[in-house]
Design an enzyme around this catalytic site. Structure first.
Site, PDB file in Angstrom:
ATOM      1  N   HIS A  96       0.858  -1.187   0.000  1.00  0.00           N
ATOM      2  CA  HIS A  96       0.000   0.000   0.000  1.00  0.00           C
ATOM      3  C   HIS A  96       0.897   1.241   0.000  1.00  0.00           C
ATOM      4  O   HIS A  96       0.698   2.134  -0.790  1.00  0.00           O
ATOM      5  CB  HIS A  96      -0.939   0.008   1.209  1.00  0.00           C
ATOM      6  N   GLU A 140       0.717   7.878  -3.806  1.00  0.00           N
ATOM      7  CA  GLU A 140       1.575   7.533  -2.664  1.00  0.00           C
ATOM      8  C   GLU A 140       2.847   8.377  -2.664  1.00  0.00           C
ATOM      9  O   GLU A 140       3.311   8.804  -1.611  1.00  0.00           O
ATOM     10  CB  GLU A 140       1.910   6.036  -2.687  1.00  0.00           C
ATOM     11  N   HIS A 149       3.043  10.787   0.490  1.00  0.00           N
ATOM     12  CA  HIS A 149       3.997  10.284   1.493  1.00  0.00           C
ATOM     13  C   HIS A 149       5.457  10.406   1.045  1.00  0.00           C
ATOM     14  O   HIS A 149       6.312  10.816   1.816  1.00  0.00           O
ATOM     15  CB  HIS A 149       3.695   8.819   1.823  1.00  0.00           C
TER      16      HIS A 149
HETATM   17  P1  AMP Z   1      -3.326   6.842   1.713  1.00  0.00           P
HETATM   18  O1  AMP Z   1      -3.883   8.175   1.207  1.00  0.00           O
HETATM   19  O2  AMP Z   1      -1.890   6.630   1.395  1.00  0.00           O
HETATM   20  O3  AMP Z   1      -3.672   6.604   3.149  1.00  0.00           O
HETATM   21  O4  AMP Z   1      -4.085   5.726   0.879  1.00  0.00           O
HETATM   22  C1  AMP Z   1      -5.459   5.664   0.904  1.00  0.00           C
HETATM   23  C2  AMP Z   1      -5.982   5.692  -0.499  1.00  0.00           C
HETATM   24  O5  AMP Z   1      -5.367   4.640  -1.234  1.00  0.00           O
HETATM   25  C3  AMP Z   1      -7.479   5.468  -0.566  1.00  0.00           C
HETATM   26  O6  AMP Z   1      -8.016   6.359  -1.513  1.00  0.00           O
HETATM   27  C4  AMP Z   1      -7.586   4.036  -1.033  1.00  0.00           C
HETATM   28  O7  AMP Z   1      -8.761   3.809  -1.751  1.00  0.00           O
HETATM   29  C5  AMP Z   1      -6.365   3.934  -1.934  1.00  0.00           C
HETATM   30  N1  AMP Z   1      -5.921   2.561  -2.098  1.00  0.00           N
HETATM   31  C6  AMP Z   1      -5.614   1.681  -1.143  1.00  0.00           C
HETATM   32  N2  AMP Z   1      -5.226   0.519  -1.685  1.00  0.00           N
HETATM   33  C7  AMP Z   1      -5.284   0.673  -3.033  1.00  0.00           C
HETATM   34  C8  AMP Z   1      -5.018  -0.165  -4.133  1.00  0.00           C
HETATM   35  N3  AMP Z   1      -4.570  -1.418  -3.984  1.00  0.00           N
HETATM   36  N4  AMP Z   1      -5.200   0.354  -5.370  1.00  0.00           N
HETATM   37  C9  AMP Z   1      -5.608   1.618  -5.550  1.00  0.00           C
HETATM   38  N5  AMP Z   1      -5.899   2.465  -4.554  1.00  0.00           N
HETATM   39  C10 AMP Z   1      -5.734   1.992  -3.296  1.00  0.00           C
END
Ligand code: AMP
Length: 227
Positions: free
Chosen positions: A62, A116, A120
């Site tokens: 992730h 990401e 991050h």
């Molecule tokens: P974050 O902002 O880094 O906390 O990640 C959360 C976001 O990542 C949310 O919008 C999730 O829907 C998305 N997300 C999590 N896993 C996946 C994945 N395998 N593919 C695409 N989007 C993802």
């Protein structure tokens, strides 16, 4: 010319040469977050497979998230350092298999990597440039075989209910460190194992014991769904 206008003239070059990076203070450690794709896909929201097809049934990445020891974290630290696919061209194939995007609609495969990196990755750019950021996550992923660790403890993605403590113990026995478990709900509202986070030192080199106590949102028994 007045004194204030002379001062302004002297300060102008400084203003325009200001660094473009965020002034976010140094972070203390990373969370390396792995995800069970079965639990991303069986929610009410569902998922879409990448153009390359259904990813293998294994934990995928992730993200690699810089964090502060007080539990907070920086985000979106440098808008000037945009995601640049050309910097990670040699990692694309392996990213496709271990960091797949499962969001709908499936289109641009790099949307998830871009999100990401921007949210991050830009906050750890003082330590890891784009290539090193994605490369570090991939290296950590090969170092941690969660599926094997769980299977060795008799915990399989068969839709069964498993003890959260047993899941954590199996991962600790294999990695040497206590993980943080994250759960979500499947389409029927059952709580299931969704994510496993481990802590990594601020250089992105070694797994460490998490500097902050991990509050899991998982109940005592969780489902481990198939994918
Ligand atoms: P974050 O902002 O880094 O906390 O990640 C959360 C976001 O990542 C949310 O919008 C999730 O829907 C998305 N997300 C999590 N896993 C996946 C994945 N395998 N593919 C695409 N989007 C993802």
């Amino acid at each position: 010319m007045t004194l204030p206008s002379i001062m302004l003239l002297l300060l102008l070059p400084l203003l325009f040469s200001a660094p473009s990076t965020s002034t976010a203070r140094d972070f203390d450690f990373f969370y390396f977050v792995l995800q069970w794709p079965g639990s991303f896909c069986d929610t009410k929201k569902s998922c879409c497979y990448p153009a390359t097809g259904k990813p293998t049934a294994d934990f995928s990445i992730h993200g690699l998230w810089p964090n502060y020891a007080d539990g907070s974290y920086p985000s979106n630290c440098d808008r000037q350092n945009a995601y640049d696919a050309s910097q990670i061209a040699d990692l694309m194939e392996i990213l496709r298999s271990h960091w797949p995007s499962l969001a709908c609609p499936s289109g641009d495969e790099s949307t998830f990597w871009k999100h990401e990196w921007q949210k991050h990755g830009t906050c750890s750019e003082s330590v890891l440039d784009q290539h090193a950021y994605f490369g570090t996550a991939l290296r950590l992923r090969t170092q941690i075989n969660l599926l094997q660790a769980l299977q060795d403890a008799g915990i399989k993605p068969d839709g069964g209910l498993y003890s959260s403590t047993d899941i954590s113990s199996a991962i600790r026995n294999s990695t040497g460190f206590e993980p943080k478990l994250g759960c979500n709900a499947d389409g029927g509202g059952n709580r299931q194992l969704y994510e496993v986070s481990v802590c990594v030192d601020a250089k992105g080199e070694r797994l460490i014991e998490c500097p902050i106590s991990s509050i899991s949102n998982c109940p005592p028994r969780v489902e481990f769904p198939p994918f």
